[in-house]
Scaffold this motif. Sequence first.
Motif, PDB file in Angstrom:
ATOM      1  N   ASP A 353       0.813  -1.218   0.000  1.00 38.58           N
ATOM      2  CA  ASP A 353       0.000   0.000   0.000  1.00 38.58           C
ATOM      3  C   ASP A 353       0.850   1.273   0.000  1.00 38.58           C
ATOM      4  O   ASP A 353       0.322   2.382   0.034  1.00 38.58           O
ATOM      5  N   ASP A 355       2.771   2.699   2.176  1.00 38.42           N
ATOM      6  CA  ASP A 355       2.731   3.591   3.343  1.00 38.42           C
ATOM      7  C   ASP A 355       4.049   3.586   4.122  1.00 38.42           C
ATOM      8  O   ASP A 355       4.120   4.116   5.243  1.00 38.42           O
ATOM      9  N   GLU A 362       3.514  -4.522   8.796  1.00 40.99           N
ATOM     10  CA  GLU A 362       2.055  -4.413   8.983  1.00 40.99           C
ATOM     11  C   GLU A 362       1.574  -5.521   9.930  1.00 40.99           C
ATOM     12  O   GLU A 362       0.753  -5.294  10.815  1.00 40.99           O
ATOM     13  N   GLN A 368      -2.658  -2.602   8.388  1.00 41.46           N
ATOM     14  CA  GLN A 368      -3.463  -3.214   7.334  1.00 41.46           C
ATOM     15  C   GLN A 368      -2.670  -3.110   6.033  1.00 41.46           C
ATOM     16  O   GLN A 368      -2.273  -2.010   5.652  1.00 41.46           O
ATOM     17  N   THR A 371      -4.165  -0.581   3.439  1.00 43.20           N
ATOM     18  CA  THR A 371      -4.580   0.735   3.929  1.00 43.20           C
ATOM     19  C   THR A 371      -3.358   1.518   4.381  1.00 43.20           C
ATOM     20  O   THR A 371      -2.513   0.988   5.102  1.00 43.20           O
ATOM     21  N   ASP A 373      -1.823   3.242   6.733  1.00 38.80           N
ATOM     22  CA  ASP A 373      -2.076   3.478   8.157  1.00 38.80           C
ATOM     23  C   ASP A 373      -0.770   3.496   8.960  1.00 38.80           C
ATOM     24  O   ASP A 373      -0.745   3.128  10.137  1.00 38.80           O
TER      25      ASP A 373
HETATM   26 CA   LIG Z   1      -0.707  -0.288   5.752  1.00 35.22          CA
END
Ligand SMILES: [Ca+2]
Length: 468
Positions: A353, A355, A362, A368, A371, A373
């Motif tokens: 993702d 991030d 994760e 997630q 996502t 996050d």
């Molecule tokens: Ca994530």
Amino acid sequence: MILPLQRHWRGFPALILAAIPAAAIAQPQGTFIIPTNRAGDATRFSYWQAYTPAGQTTYNGIGHRPNLIPDLGDSADPVNFSNWNTGNVLHQIGTPSAFVLSSGQGIYSFAGVAAYRISYTHSGDDEVKGVVLQLKMAGSVPLSSVELRYTPEGASEETVLAPHFKALDNPGTAAFAEQLLWAYEWNLTGKGVRDYDLYFSTGGSSNPLYEVQTDTTVAPAFVQQLGYLMVGRALPPLRYKTPGKALPDGAVVFETRFFKAGQSFPMVAQPEEGFEHVGWVAPDGIVVDSAEPFTVTFSETEPSDLTASAVFAPVSWAIFRNSWFNHEFTHGGQTLPDDSMDDTKSAPEVDLDGDGMSNFSEYAFGGQPYTQDAERMTPRSGVATVDGASYPTITFRRRAAVGSDLRYVVEVSSDLQTWSQGTAEQPVAELTNGPLESDGTRTVTARSLNAGGNSSRFLRVKAETIPQ
Ligand SMILES: [Ca+2]
Ligand SMILES: [Ca+2]
């Protein structure tokens, strides 16, 4: 298998439906509740099942109209399959393209929800005292879709009533083909009801309706047959399968399909393989940081349906990868690829993702993989004061399973060059668990055991799998 179904109807002898062919019960099924007042002509019973394909007119020796005729909508009476109460008619009023399954004999729709109306026409002198509606179908029935409508004598508008009591029999396999039983009851005492309509619809497309029963109580009085639901859920929601089940303790309660006001009993959790049960979310939404059985109580004075969720956490990277990533899935002509087996998507070092957190991070730090996050996962630094002295701290999020394959290692440094883990005898930090959260993670705060000074200005944490 014997279907425990008694049929009583005015003018007919009492019948017991004998064995159902094995092919018809290949799926796990809920079990219909037999109202205690069905016997002795106290209810008018109707039953619809086995919506047979065109060309067949009987099933188990019971005659049915041959098929659901599409495109007639609400304007006709194409689907009165009841042999038992000719004053009761089942209409399919939803998707015109709904069809009869070639196996399982359910009414089925790919295109959208399938909606139904049962129109009851009363005969006789007694008013209707109560109604029990029972549905056997795959998937959910939105409660907001279940209504009883009648027009009081002399009134110009319909009265709409939600069910007063309910029951749910869920075989609990979560298999697509399983047949759940939903039951609803109305107390109509003193309302002057004679004719009425029942409305209900499926929770979405592809929720076949297999069987329907109604019991309309006409004499002598309403007798409550159902109660309130205890809905057990599993957290967190995953992309593939559920992490376990939450259900009333079968050793304590016999009837698990519905409960009465004032009833109290423990819920137990059953983790799926690869998961550990770590806590609960109570009906009031409070997270309970304990894996012990959890007691629920239905109010004596204001009972209502209750929901309790068991919280689970993965115990290995392998189960995280298998459960948190998409598996191949086809819906509406579109096929989602199997990310869970694709090393370019779900290998530990990949950041799917984008991030900044690898898939393994994760897993370890409660993120997630689809996502962004990272903010929720990034460790935070702080200061704790103990006996007037200040100590640096680091707070990070972890998966809550005690028996997981993860190990978290906290290190301290005075110069960001040399890091020390300490030893079991001489630890460098003291770890304190924060409360469990509903996604199966908790925060942990590590406090350096050296106050201030140059010896422990920096802390870091790493997560690694424990060598097997
Ligand atoms: Ca994530
Ligand atoms: Ca990521």
